[in-house]
Design a protein around this motif. Structure first.
Motif, PDB file in Angstrom:
ATOM      1  N   ALA A  77      54.271  42.282  52.621  1.00  0.00           N
ATOM      2  CA  ALA A  77      53.322  42.189  51.505  1.00  0.00           C
ATOM      3  C   ALA A  77      53.751  43.093  50.355  1.00  0.00           C
ATOM      4  CB  ALA A  77      51.920  42.560  51.981  1.00  0.00           C
ATOM      5  N   THR A  81      54.843  41.455  46.809  1.00  0.00           N
ATOM      6  CA  THR A  81      54.035  41.832  45.654  1.00  0.00           C
ATOM      7  C   THR A  81      54.872  42.546  44.596  1.00  0.00           C
ATOM      8  OG1 THR A  81      52.082  42.011  47.061  1.00  0.00           O
ATOM      9  CG2 THR A  81      51.980  43.117  44.934  1.00  0.00           C
ATOM     10  N   ALA A  84      57.636  39.962  43.035  1.00  0.00           N
ATOM     11  CA  ALA A  84      57.226  38.639  42.535  1.00  0.00           C
ATOM     12  C   ALA A  84      57.603  38.409  41.074  1.00  0.00           C
ATOM     13  CB  ALA A  84      55.731  38.431  42.737  1.00  0.00           C
ATOM     14  N   ARG A  96      54.763  34.011  49.328  1.00  0.00           N
ATOM     15  CA  ARG A  96      53.320  34.302  49.389  1.00  0.00           C
ATOM     16  C   ARG A  96      52.624  33.402  50.411  1.00  0.00           C
ATOM     17  NH1 ARG A  96      53.233  34.345  43.328  1.00  0.00           N
ATOM     18  NH2 ARG A  96      53.338  36.507  42.741  1.00  0.00           N
ATOM     19  N   LEU A  99      53.490  34.669  53.838  1.00  0.00           N
ATOM     20  CA  LEU A  99      52.763  35.913  54.057  1.00  0.00           C
ATOM     21  C   LEU A  99      51.310  35.626  54.425  1.00  0.00           C
ATOM     22  CD1 LEU A  99      52.286  38.971  53.939  1.00  0.00           C
ATOM     23  CD2 LEU A  99      52.113  38.757  51.438  1.00  0.00           C
ATOM     24  N   LYS A 100      50.677  34.741  53.674  1.00  0.00           N
ATOM     25  CA  LYS A 100      49.270  34.412  53.955  1.00  0.00           C
ATOM     26  C   LYS A 100      49.132  33.803  55.353  1.00  0.00           C
ATOM     27  CE  LYS A 100      45.210  31.974  52.329  1.00  0.00           C
ATOM     28  NZ  LYS A 100      44.610  31.122  51.305  1.00  0.00           N
ATOM     29  N   GLN A 103      49.292  36.575  57.801  1.00  0.00           N
ATOM     30  CA  GLN A 103      48.063  37.374  57.771  1.00  0.00           C
ATOM     31  C   GLN A 103      46.931  36.653  58.519  1.00  0.00           C
ATOM     32  OE1 GLN A 103      48.201  37.814  53.431  1.00  0.00           O
ATOM     33  NE2 GLN A 103      48.151  40.050  53.709  1.00  0.00           N
ATOM     34  N   GLY A 121      48.691  44.175  54.964  1.00  0.00           N
ATOM     35  CA  GLY A 121      49.130  43.697  53.655  1.00  0.00           C
ATOM     36  C   GLY A 121      48.021  43.408  52.672  1.00  0.00           C
ATOM     37  N   GLU A 122      46.772  43.460  53.117  1.00  0.00           N
ATOM     38  CA  GLU A 122      45.672  43.076  52.230  1.00  0.00           C
ATOM     39  C   GLU A 122      45.412  44.087  51.126  1.00  0.00           C
ATOM     40  OE1 GLU A 122      42.256  41.838  54.510  1.00  0.00           O
ATOM     41  OE2 GLU A 122      43.358  40.174  55.398  1.00  0.00           O
ATOM     42  N   TYR A 124      47.659  44.970  49.259  1.00  0.00           N
ATOM     43  CA  TYR A 124      48.514  44.444  48.193  1.00  0.00           C
ATOM     44  C   TYR A 124      48.091  43.048  47.741  1.00  0.00           C
ATOM     45  CZ  TYR A 124      51.584  48.175  49.836  1.00  0.00           C
ATOM     46  OH  TYR A 124      52.088  49.394  50.205  1.00  0.00           O
ATOM     47  N   THR A 125      47.583  42.246  48.676  1.00  0.00           N
ATOM     48  CA  THR A 125      47.275  40.847  48.361  1.00  0.00           C
ATOM     49  C   THR A 125      45.809  40.580  48.112  1.00  0.00           C
ATOM     50  OG1 THR A 125      46.948  40.248  50.684  1.00  0.00           O
ATOM     51  CG2 THR A 125      49.201  40.080  49.809  1.00  0.00           C
ATOM     52  N   VAL A 128      42.226  38.135  52.743  1.00  0.00           N
ATOM     53  CA  VAL A 128      42.754  36.820  53.076  1.00  0.00           C
ATOM     54  C   VAL A 128      41.690  36.071  53.868  1.00  0.00           C
ATOM     55  CG1 VAL A 128      44.544  35.577  54.348  1.00  0.00           C
ATOM     56  CG2 VAL A 128      45.124  37.639  53.080  1.00  0.00           C
TER      57      VAL A 128
END
Length: 130
Positions: A77, A81, A84, A96, A99-100, A103, A121-122, A124-125, A128
């Motif tokens: 993540a 991030t 990108a 992405r 990654l999702k 997650q 990683g959440e 950063y993202t 989810v």
């Protein structure tokens, strides 16, 4: 006296000895690889390792380790991030998506689910959701 470092005679690697890699050639080779390719290759390795540690590979349960998966997803993540804008949406979008998916797989595999926004990683993202 001179401030220059004495030059060592160039030594060619012994082709008959595979234990002596040609580091000069290897350095030149990696220098020719575009950054986007290096970044995406590293991301794919992180994804693959995370998937194995989530138990998504053949004989998955034998390799399942959610603590390791969490670390790998967190690193992925951060990489996705941070890079990108450098690699562009053409390359970042599939990373992405992967990654999702990881997650979400982590959330499903966890016996005690993380609070929204607290999963790997959440930070950063963002949270989810399935």
């Amino acid at each position: 006296m001179s401030d220059q470092t004495p030059q060592q005679p160039e030594q060619q690697p012994d082709a008959s000895n595979p234990a002596e890699p040609d580091f000069d050639a290897m350095t030149r080779d990696i220098a020719d690889v575009p950054a986007v390719e290096v970044i995406t290759t590293v991301a794919v390795h992180l994804m693959s390792s995370a998937a194995v540690n989530l138990g998504l590979a053949e004989e998955g349960e034998a390799h399942k380790d959610l603590d390791e998966a969490r670390k790998l997803i967190q690193a992925l993540a951060g990489l996705v991030t941070a890079s990108a804008t450098e690699i562009g949406s053409y390359h970042a979008a599939p990373l992405r998506d992967g990654l999702k998916s990881l997650q979400l797989a982590f959330r499903e595999a966890s016996v005690v689910p993380d609070e929204p926004g607290q999963g790997p990683g959440e930070k950063y993202t963002g949270p989810v959701h399935g």
